[in-house]
Design an enzyme around this catalytic site. Sequence first.
Site, PDB file in Angstrom:
ATOM      1  N   GLU A 161       0.798  -1.232   0.000  1.00  0.00           N
ATOM      2  CA  GLU A 161       0.000   0.000   0.000  1.00  0.00           C
ATOM      3  C   GLU A 161       0.828   1.278   0.000  1.00  0.00           C
ATOM      4  O   GLU A 161       0.677   2.137   0.879  1.00  0.00           O
ATOM      5  CB  GLU A 161      -0.987  -0.006   1.173  1.00  0.00           C
ATOM      6  N   GLU A 364      -5.430  -8.512   0.094  1.00  0.00           N
ATOM      7  CA  GLU A 364      -6.230  -8.200   1.291  1.00  0.00           C
ATOM      8  C   GLU A 364      -7.655  -7.915   0.863  1.00  0.00           C
ATOM      9  O   GLU A 364      -7.884  -7.255  -0.160  1.00  0.00           O
ATOM     10  CB  GLU A 364      -5.704  -6.951   2.028  1.00  0.00           C
TER      11      GLU A 364
END
Length: 463
Positions: A161, A364
């Site tokens: 991320e 995720e």
Amino acid sequence: MKKIDKNFLWGASTSAYQFEGGYNSDGKGLSIQDEKEILNKETSDFKIASDHYHHWKEDVALMGAMGFKSYRFSISWTRIIPNGIGKVNQKGIEFYSNLINELLKNKIEPIVTMFHFDMPNELEKIGGWGNRKVIDAYVNYANILFDNFGDRVKYWITINEQNVLLLQGPIVGIKRPQNCNVLQHVFQMNHNITVAQSLVMQECHKRFAAKVKIGTAPNISSIYPASCKPEDVIASKNVAVLRNWFYLDIIVKGYYNRILLALLEEQNAMFEIKAGDMEIIQKANLDFIAFNYYTTTTVKMNEKIANYKLPIQERIFGFPGFGETVSNKNLNKTQFGWEIDPKGLKVTLLELQERYNLPVIITENGIGAYDKLENEKIIDDYRIAYLKSHIEAIKEAINEGSQIFGYNCWSAFDLISVHEGISKRYGLVYIDRDEKDIKEAKRIRKKSSYWYEQVIRSNGEEL
Ligand code: BGP
């Protein structure tokens, strides 16, 4: 309906600092997460977390029992190199080496993230990703990982991320220097990260050719316009670049998206690109895109600075004429206020397909909830509903051309949320601890884990 490929990587994810604990055990150095100020004093810090450091064997056995085909976890940089650069900690190498061997013994493919928000303290002191010396330190660290685990790990992820750590730095625990031009600072960090991971991708290909695959894992969510007003559509496209595409266009296509460059120029926030950087980036040649998906974002045009909590000089979102986020009344929310949008996952997968034409993997996706332990059981039907609807969306996307090759939900086990403690639980397996009392950290499979086991066994047929 097309069938899911038989080698599809079904599994789940964790990250080192949220799951391992053992924050200073066996020579581990400290990262910014170990020393982060916990804003809500009621919630746990990350020192013991789920105590995976002492339960790893049992944890892998549980993954085996759930039938995982893959496990996506991160390596803690400071467990391998306590100061971020310099002396290597053999005990750290041993820990991950044992973990990887145990996974392989259980026929679970390790998917390894090199960096998940846990910058070594010693490197943060010199400016973290803002300092180009950290590029060299990261490449050195990646080389040590390749030297020690490259014979067994076939899937590497360079950075978790990148977009979230930049856009929401203070929430994730990344401090910003005072009185800096935040936009410029953030996108300088972004550039340095991009150069660093490009060098590591090149090195990976040089060493292992096609035998080993490497990608990056931003958080990607489709952006909807709040209405069909042309202004809102423009805003949605602007925010999509800021939120999603800027980080992937550069690493996949080798150029910076001009829509954001225009904003940076207008705000006097252009970052520095050194001679040779673009050539390095253009040779990154990543093999796949990994991405984390929780929800979509809805955006409307704004004429003045949007009303965000952060002071003006720290804002990245909400510039006038660029767009601001609004809530989407069509979507239900989790107990923590996150919008639930399984169809949005299909939209996101198809957008990624259309834009980049690369294999993708979800690293995720999940629902944070206040799970209740009653009579040694956790009946988390809401989690089953969440995962089921998202897997259905994946199946539809596959049918329509997505090249997705794996799904790793968040999270394999309960762990400490980024800033909302252990009470915000995502796991398939419950960890019996509360915010302040680690108890014995007993592992208890939730109802969702039995359901997921059957999904994996039937290769996504029985949902
Ligand atoms: C992602 C991070 C994870 C994780 C997850 C859930 O942004 O990669 O580390 O924790 O989000 O977020 P949170 O913990 O804030 O609920």
